[in-house]
Motif scaffolding. Structure first.
Motif, PDB file in Angstrom:
ATOM      1  N   GLY A  45       0.811  -1.212   0.000  1.00  0.00           N
ATOM      2  CA  GLY A  45       0.000   0.000   0.000  1.00  0.00           C
ATOM      3  C   GLY A  45       0.840   1.257   0.000  1.00  0.00           C
ATOM      4  N   ALA A  46       1.875   1.314   0.867  1.00  0.00           N
ATOM      5  CA  ALA A  46       2.718   2.513   0.938  1.00  0.00           C
ATOM      6  C   ALA A  46       3.575   2.660  -0.310  1.00  0.00           C
ATOM      7  CB  ALA A  46       3.601   2.446   2.185  1.00  0.00           C
ATOM      8  N   THR A  47       4.096   1.539  -0.835  1.00  0.00           N
ATOM      9  CA  THR A  47       4.932   1.610  -2.037  1.00  0.00           C
ATOM     10  C   THR A  47       4.112   2.013  -3.253  1.00  0.00           C
ATOM     11  OG1 THR A  47       6.313  -0.154  -1.113  1.00  0.00           O
ATOM     12  CG2 THR A  47       6.587   0.349  -3.439  1.00  0.00           C
ATOM     13  N   ALA A  48       2.868   1.548  -3.339  1.00  0.00           N
ATOM     14  CA  ALA A  48       2.000   1.938  -4.461  1.00  0.00           C
ATOM     15  C   ALA A  48       1.770   3.442  -4.461  1.00  0.00           C
ATOM     16  CB  ALA A  48       0.679   1.193  -4.365  1.00  0.00           C
ATOM     17  N   SER A  49       1.622   4.021  -3.280  1.00  0.00           N
ATOM     18  CA  SER A  49       1.477   5.472  -3.209  1.00  0.00           C
ATOM     19  C   SER A  49       2.765   6.165  -3.625  1.00  0.00           C
ATOM     20  CB  SER A  49       1.080   5.883  -1.792  1.00  0.00           C
ATOM     21  OG  SER A  49       0.792   7.254  -1.722  1.00  0.00           O
ATOM     22  N   MET A  50       3.909   5.608  -3.224  1.00  0.00           N
ATOM     23  CA  MET A  50       5.190   6.198  -3.619  1.00  0.00           C
ATOM     24  C   MET A  50       5.405   6.108  -5.126  1.00  0.00           C
ATOM     25  SD  MET A  50       9.022   5.438  -2.110  1.00  0.00           S
ATOM     26  CE  MET A  50       9.060   3.691  -2.538  1.00  0.00           C
ATOM     27  N   ALA A  51       4.974   5.014  -5.733  1.00  0.00           N
ATOM     28  CA  ALA A  51       5.120   4.837  -7.178  1.00  0.00           C
ATOM     29  C   ALA A  51       4.028   5.539  -7.966  1.00  0.00           C
ATOM     30  CB  ALA A  51       5.127   3.354  -7.512  1.00  0.00           C
ATOM     31  N   ALA A  52       3.105   6.226  -7.289  1.00  0.00           N
ATOM     32  CA  ALA A  52       2.016   6.983  -7.928  1.00  0.00           C
ATOM     33  C   ALA A  52       1.077   6.073  -8.688  1.00  0.00           C
ATOM     34  CB  ALA A  52       2.586   8.072  -8.835  1.00  0.00           C
TER      35      ALA A  52
ATOM     36  N   LEU B  49       8.795  19.907 -17.008  1.00  0.00           N
ATOM     37  CA  LEU B  49       7.896  18.760 -17.089  1.00  0.00           C
ATOM     38  C   LEU B  49       8.642  17.509 -17.526  1.00  0.00           C
ATOM     39  CD1 LEU B  49       5.029  17.607 -16.942  1.00  0.00           C
ATOM     40  CD2 LEU B  49       4.713  18.333 -19.329  1.00  0.00           C
ATOM     41  N   ALA B  50       9.508  17.641 -18.524  1.00  0.00           N
ATOM     42  CA  ALA B  50      10.284  16.495 -18.969  1.00  0.00           C
ATOM     43  C   ALA B  50      11.186  15.969 -17.850  1.00  0.00           C
ATOM     44  CB  ALA B  50      11.124  16.887 -20.185  1.00  0.00           C
ATOM     45  N   GLY B  51      11.793  16.887 -17.086  1.00  0.00           N
ATOM     46  CA  GLY B  51      12.633  16.461 -15.978  1.00  0.00           C
ATOM     47  C   GLY B  51      11.844  15.728 -14.907  1.00  0.00           C
TER      48      GLY B  51
ATOM     49  N   GLU C 290      -0.289  13.276 -10.555  1.00  0.00           N
ATOM     50  CA  GLU C 290      -1.065  13.809 -11.679  1.00  0.00           C
ATOM     51  C   GLU C 290      -1.232  15.315 -11.569  1.00  0.00           C
ATOM     52  OE1 GLU C 290      -4.770  12.099 -12.775  1.00  0.00           O
ATOM     53  OE2 GLU C 290      -3.706  10.844 -14.213  1.00  0.00           O
ATOM     54  N   ALA C 291      -1.428  15.808 -10.353  1.00  0.00           N
ATOM     55  CA  ALA C 291      -1.523  17.255 -10.144  1.00  0.00           C
ATOM     56  C   ALA C 291      -0.212  17.936 -10.532  1.00  0.00           C
ATOM     57  CB  ALA C 291      -1.869  17.558  -8.690  1.00  0.00           C
ATOM     58  N   ASP C 292       0.926  17.294 -10.225  1.00  0.00           N
ATOM     59  CA  ASP C 292       2.214  17.851 -10.615  1.00  0.00           C
ATOM     60  C   ASP C 292       2.323  17.962 -12.133  1.00  0.00           C
ATOM     61  OD1 ASP C 292       2.821  17.896  -7.949  1.00  0.00           O
ATOM     62  OD2 ASP C 292       4.046  16.085  -7.981  1.00  0.00           O
ATOM     63  N   PHE C 293       2.003  16.880 -12.831  1.00  0.00           N
ATOM     64  CA  PHE C 293       2.088  16.894 -14.294  1.00  0.00           C
ATOM     65  C   PHE C 293       1.188  17.980 -14.897  1.00  0.00           C
ATOM     66  CE2 PHE C 293       3.156  12.090 -14.206  1.00  0.00           C
ATOM     67  CZ  PHE C 293       4.480  12.385 -13.945  1.00  0.00           C
ATOM     68  N   GLU C 294      -0.048  18.036 -14.429  1.00  0.00           N
ATOM     69  CA  GLU C 294      -1.017  18.968 -15.002  1.00  0.00           C
ATOM     70  C   GLU C 294      -0.617  20.421 -14.740  1.00  0.00           C
ATOM     71  OE1 GLU C 294      -4.282  20.663 -16.814  1.00  0.00           O
ATOM     72  OE2 GLU C 294      -3.498  18.625 -16.944  1.00  0.00           O
TER      73      GLU C 294
ATOM     74  N   LEU D  47      -9.490  11.309 -19.669  1.00  0.00           N
ATOM     75  CA  LEU D  47      -8.331  10.994 -20.500  1.00  0.00           C
ATOM     76  C   LEU D  47      -7.643  12.289 -20.895  1.00  0.00           C
ATOM     77  CD1 LEU D  47      -9.917   8.251 -22.785  1.00  0.00           C
ATOM     78  CD2 LEU D  47      -8.449   7.917 -20.798  1.00  0.00           C
ATOM     79  N   ASN D  48      -6.492  12.539 -20.352  1.00  0.00           N
ATOM     80  CA  ASN D  48      -5.781  13.780 -20.601  1.00  0.00           C
ATOM     81  C   ASN D  48      -4.276  13.535 -20.566  1.00  0.00           C
ATOM     82  OD1 ASN D  48      -5.390  13.352 -17.889  1.00  0.00           O
ATOM     83  ND2 ASN D  48      -6.578  15.112 -17.208  1.00  0.00           N
ATOM     84  N   LEU D  49      -3.515  14.590 -20.732  1.00  0.00           N
ATOM     85  CA  LEU D  49      -2.059  14.479 -20.760  1.00  0.00           C
ATOM     86  C   LEU D  49      -1.477  13.930 -19.456  1.00  0.00           C
ATOM     87  CD1 LEU D  49       0.638  14.992 -22.196  1.00  0.00           C
ATOM     88  CD2 LEU D  49       0.569  17.340 -21.301  1.00  0.00           C
ATOM     89  N   PRO D  50      -1.896  14.392 -18.274  1.00  0.00           N
ATOM     90  CA  PRO D  50      -1.335  13.823 -17.040  1.00  0.00           C
ATOM     91  C   PRO D  50      -1.540  12.320 -16.924  1.00  0.00           C
ATOM     92  CG  PRO D  50      -2.467  15.871 -16.559  1.00  0.00           C
ATOM     93  CD  PRO D  50      -2.768  15.529 -17.991  1.00  0.00           C
ATOM     94  N   LEU D  51      -2.725  11.831 -17.320  1.00  0.00           N
ATOM     95  CA  LEU D  51      -2.960  10.394 -17.257  1.00  0.00           C
ATOM     96  C   LEU D  51      -2.031   9.663 -18.220  1.00  0.00           C
ATOM     97  CD1 LEU D  51      -4.595   8.044 -16.140  1.00  0.00           C
ATOM     98  CD2 LEU D  51      -6.258   8.426 -17.988  1.00  0.00           C
ATOM     99  N   LEU D  52      -1.856  10.225 -19.428  1.00  0.00           N
ATOM    100  CA  LEU D  52      -0.949   9.612 -20.391  1.00  0.00           C
ATOM    101  C   LEU D  52       0.469   9.572 -19.856  1.00  0.00           C
ATOM    102  CD1 LEU D  52      -0.384   8.502 -23.231  1.00  0.00           C
ATOM    103  CD2 LEU D  52      -0.130  10.869 -24.025  1.00  0.00           C
ATOM    104  N   LEU D  53       0.904  10.665 -19.247  1.00  0.00           N
ATOM    105  CA  LEU D  53       2.251  10.696 -18.679  1.00  0.00           C
ATOM    106  C   LEU D  53       2.392   9.711 -17.520  1.00  0.00           C
ATOM    107  CD1 LEU D  53       2.968  14.557 -18.674  1.00  0.00           C
ATOM    108  CD2 LEU D  53       3.874  12.820 -20.241  1.00  0.00           C
ATOM    109  N   SER D  54       1.341   9.550 -16.713  1.00  0.00           N
ATOM    110  CA  SER D  54       1.393   8.577 -15.617  1.00  0.00           C
ATOM    111  C   SER D  54       1.565   7.166 -16.148  1.00  0.00           C
ATOM    112  CB  SER D  54       0.119   8.679 -14.779  1.00  0.00           C
ATOM    113  OG  SER D  54       0.038   9.927 -14.139  1.00  0.00           O
TER     114      SER D  54
END
Length: 967
Positions: free
Chosen positions: A372-379, A410-412, A390-394, A500-507
């Motif tokens: 559970g904790a690792t899944a949150s860390m891996a987003a 964003l790329a970084g 996702e908020a960071d990407f957007e 369906l948006n750019l943040p989801l695609l990047l995730s």
């Protein structure tokens, strides 16, 4: 808020007692302190228009009033500090079970330090005064040093603690300089006012850069990031609290606090965004190379701190919201994972992923929590880490504050997030996977069952990450209350699904790339370099420290040649050259120079000059000292002629006491100085002496000429009477108006006394002067009894004289001492009690009492000194310092500023109304310190030297009979 700080201070004080009594179980009641404080935070949650404040007058002259401000950002940080702090303290109760908490010597201090750290962090995040914030900032630094170095017997712990202390303290000092610059430019040290009206200009830019150095060093941002992985030598609860949820968030908090006002400063974004992004990439890359579970999490923490710094510091409402969401998510999942590592270490005895296999089968509950904790860390959805990422990407992709740099940033962040996915999988796989083995590894096969209470704290945190992931609306409301204070940007809402948006695609891209890289790690390992291309910051730190050591040794070898005259010559030459250069090339006023005001001054001055010249040519050391004393007494006479009886009295007393100390020292030296030493460099020394005298005189004259307005001395009498409630301006200055200066001076006196005694005694510093009943003991030295000698007489005027050689006794001196001593002590008491309104005071009274002790010692010897005052000088010094320092608290409790006079009045039958000021106790502390100093000097240079001189030398003759000493 003040009650919370007091509660943590009280808990810190009683924590060692509780742990000593109940062992590790004491962590349960200690956890109630931050837990109860958390309840207050929840029930007093601030709304945007309702900010709670506390303003307590402390040091208004230094702009250090205790000003606390409880707004939304402070409340968010308080929840992390107090909530996770309570869970970590609960975790400690089980963590130290395997360490045998009843017998671990440092566990009481560890408990006190953990509770104190929670209180200091709460004070830090609620301080609205930047100077007070700095005080809490450095308290956390010192406590971190103590906690990281908990296992002091280990060299790695000591090195890690020292490294963390040096790096964060250096950053803190830079931040203090920046605070002073910004505070002076803005005319206020209040954070809230500074952010509303930030100063501008080059000086403001320098101040901002210095403050950022302190903030970024605290949050382990490149290039000062290396201390955090090293701090993993600390116990796991320390890592889970300080290095995941609390201390390392202090720097990020300060950046978030200052962003609304300084985001547009020229130096702000280049430093915050560039260094934050570099930190995320560099530390993420290092995390995928580690094999120790704590180091994987440590470098992962550094990487995530870099990301959070970019988000909260770039500017814009939406980026601040996303950054705070990531800050909360990181504190939750990283604290949980550190606790998981602690459980693994306890269960298996190792944190090396190469020695762990099948742990997931052996401990299912621990695996579930870790997943559970690792899944949150891996987003990964539906955890809070996914929503924050996702908020960071957007917000970065649409950031107006980043401008054309937004795509690069964003790329970084995307590339750095790939590293996050890799080390998340590496952590989970390395700790719990079977790894292709048919049976558990040796360490896992020997695993012992973990109690359920051990897993409660990480389970609560892992569940919180899932809860806020499924239901982020409350968190969005809370975080947006502060994000709305940042200008620019749009309102972004935290939600699990945005379509369906750019943040989801990047995730999806990040997860896929990270997973592919992890499972293809065997192929990637072939391209792995055997060295770190960018170097190792830890090695750079070691080289830097070694360089400082070499430089200090060489500098000391050049400047400290072991010659006192040479050292004095360098100091005095500096005193002459620098002021003379300033006077010669700088602006200056024409001085009005008068040699004297009255003929009496001429007479005294001629006597002083004659005595000074005589001291220069005298070969006899005692005669030279006496002549130097004449110059001192002449200076006191000039004070008296100028209407300064307090200064004159103090000068006379100090000169007399110094004269006695010189005589005590000269007993062990030859009577006359060597002629060769006197003649060596006579001309240069004479020139330097004349130059020093001329420089000091010139400085005084030009300083007087530079005064353009009325002197402050004209205001002091009224200030002393109406503010300090005393008619003696000098004494009120010492114990009230300038009490902080006096506090520093008496501290120096105490250190000097301790240093002198330590040099003389070497092995045994403390203790009282010897008494008659101690005669003949090994520590005291051999002694004979001369009571029946004809020289002793039938009447014993001083008890200690019974043990003195009759050849060194004087009946006249003993009788005079017996009569005069009480009178001198009465005079001492008079000076003390009357000093607030007439000449005298604690310093003068203490010197007078010290001279009474000197007289008793000279008449009766070292045993008489012990009979007169059979107390340990160190304890007298300690009580005196405690009384003086305690006046600060007493003044606050009575409604007066720290170390100032508070008036106390009460009625006494018959006597009527009694009125006194709290400064009396401060003066009493000064009195005791002076008495303790004199007693320590007499015990060291008098009684101790007497003992050594009485010991037989070659031929069995006592040292006193060799003729090589002067009495």
């Amino acid at each position: 808020m003040l009650a919370i700080l007091i509660a943590h201070a009280a808990a810190t004080a009683i924590a060692p007692v509780l742990v000593a009594r109940f062992g590790r179980l004491a962590f349960y009641p200690l956890a109630l302190v931050p837990l109860t404080s958390l309840v207050w935070v929840a029930t007093n949650w601030p709304s945007p228009g309702d900010v709670k404040t506390v303003d307590l007058v402390w040091l208004p002259e230094l702009s250090m009033n205790i000003t606390l401000r409880f707004d939304t950002l402070a409340a968010i940080m308080s929840v992390l500090v107090l909530g996770i702090g309570a869970l970590v303290l609960l975790y400690c109760a089980e963590y130290f079970h395997h360490h045998d908490g009843h017998t671990e010597k440092r566990l009481p201090s560890f408990a006190a330090e953990m509770v104190a750290f929670a209180g200091a962090m709460f004070g830090l995040v609620t301080s609205d005064n930047m100077l007070v914030l700095y005080v809490f900032w450095e308290i956390t630094t010192v406590l971190s040093f103590l906690l990281v170095g908990h296992y002091a017997e280990r060299a790695t712990s000591r090195r890690a603690a020292t490294q963390a202390l040096l790096v964060t303290t250096l950053g803190g000092l830079a931040m203090l300089a920046g605070i002073v610059v910004l505070g002076n430019l803005a005319g206020t040290y209040r954070l809230s006012e500074l952010v509303v009206a930030p100063p501008t200009g080059v000086a403001a830019g320098v101040g901002v850069a210095l403050v950022l150095v302190g903030a970024l060093s605290k949050s382990a941002i490149v290039p000062l990031h290396f201390w955090l992985p090293g701090a993993m030598a600390a116990p796991t609860p320390v890592s889970a609290y300080l290095h995941a949820a609390a201390m390392v968030k202090a720097g990020v908090y300060l950046v978030a606090r200052l962003t609304p006002g300084f985001a547009d400063s020229p130096v702000w974004r280049p430093m915050v965004v560039t260094l934050g992004l570099a930190t995320m990439l560099l530390a993420g890359w290092r995390a995928v190379r580690e094999y120790d579970l704590k180091l994987i999490l440590a470098f992962g923490t550094v990487s995530q701190l870099g990301l959070i710094t970019v988000m909260v510091g770039a500017g814009g409402r939406d980026m601040m919201l996303a950054g705070l969401a990531m800050l909360v998510a990181h504190a939750i999942f990283k604290a949980a994972l550190f606790m998981v590592v602690g459980a693994i270490d306890h269960a298996t005895g190792t944190r090396d992923i190469r020695r762990l296999a099948w742990l997931g089968e052996a401990s299912r509950p621990l695996l579930v929590i870790a997943v559970g904790a690792t899944a949150s860390m891996a987003a990964l959805p539906p955890f809070l880490g996914f929503i924050a990422k996702e908020a960071d990407f957007e917000t970065v992709s649409h950031s107006a504050s980043l401008g054309v740099a937004a795509p690069v940033v964003l790329a970084g962040i995307v590339f750095g997030s790939v590293f996050t996915t890799i080390y998340s999988l590496r952590f989970l796989w390395g700790a719990f996977a079977r790894k292709g083995l048919s049976q558990p590894s040796v360490r896992v096969a020997e695993i012992h069952r973990l109690p359920a209470t051990f897993l409660v704290s990480p389970a609560i945190l892992a569940a919180a990450g899932l809860l806020f992931g499924l239901w982020p609306a409350p968190l969005d409301t809370v975080l947006d209350d502060y994000a709305a204070t940042v200008p620019g940007g749009q309102h972004y809402e935290l939600a699990l699904w945005h379509g369906l948006n750019l943040p989801l695609l990047l995730s999806v891209l990040v997860i896929a790339a990270g997973t592919a890289a992890f499972f293809g790690r065997h192929r990637l390992r072939r391209a792995r370099t055997p060295y770190l291309p960018l170097g190792n910051a830890d090695h750079v730190y070691d080289s830097f420290i070694r360089g400082l050591d070499v430089f200090s040794v060489r500098l000391t070898a050049v400047t400290q040649r072991g010659s006192i005259p040479a050292t004095q010559a360098v100091i005095l030459s500096t005193l002459v050259v620098l002021p003379a250069a300033v006077l010669a090339f700088g602006a200056r006023d024409r001085p009005e120079f008068r040699l004297w005001d009255s003929p009496v001054q001429v007479v005294v001055g001629l006597l002083m000059i004659a005595a000074a010249l005589g001291a220069v040519v005298m070969r006899n050391r005692l005669a030279a000292v006496l002549l130097i004393g004449v110059t001192g007494y002449g200076c006191g006479a000039i004070f008296a002629f100028h209407g300064a009886p307090d200064l004159a009295l103090t000068q006379f007393l100090v000169e007399t006491l110094v004269l006695v100390i010189f005589v005590l020292v000269l007993r062990s030296l030859p009577a006359e100085a060597d002629q060769a030493d006197i003649g060596r460099f006579r001309l240069p020394r004479a020139v330097l002496s004349l130059a020093v005298g001329a420089t000091v005189t010139s400085l005084a004259v030009f300083a007087m000429a530079a005064r353009s307005g009325a002197g402050i001395a004209e205001l002091l009498p009224d200030a002393a009477y109406y503010r300090g409630h005393g008619a003696n301006t000098v004494n009120v200055l010492l114990v009230d108006i300038r009490a902080w200066d006096t506090m520093g001076e008496i501290s120096v006196l105490l250190v000097a006394a301790t240093g002198v005694a330590s040099l003389v005694f070497r092995h045994r510093r403390f203790g009282a002067a010897p008494r008659v009943s101690d005669a003949g003991q090994p520590d005291i030295g051999p002694v004979g009894t001369y009571a029946n000698s004809p020289a002793a007489g039938e009447v014993t005027w001083l008890r200690g004289s019974e043990l003195r050689d009759p050849r060194h006794r004087s009946l006249v001196l003993e009788v005079a001492t017996r009569v005069i001593f009480p009178l001198i002590m009465v005079l001492s008491a008079y000076f003390f009690f009357a000093g607030h309104n007439t000449p005298g005071g604690g310093f003068a009274g203490g010197l007078t009492a010290g001279l009474a002790l000197v007289l008793r010692y000279l008449a009766g010897g070292r045993y008489e000194l012990g009979e007169t005052l059979p107390l340990d000088a160190g304890k007298i010094l300690g009580v005196g310092l405690g009384l003086s320092a305690g006046t600060a608290v007493a003044s606050l409790l009575l409604g007066a500023p720290v170390l100032s006079s508070a008036v106390v009045e009460f009625d006494v039958p018959v006597l009527g109304t009694v009125k006194f000021v709290t400064a009396l106790f401060f003066d009493l502390g000064v009195y005791l310190i002076v008495v303790g100093l004199v007693l320590d000097v007499l015990r060291s240079l008098g009684a101790r030297v007497d003992t050594e001189m009485a010991e037989p030398r070659t031929g069995g003759r006592p040292a006193v009979e060799t003729g090589t000493v002067t009495r």
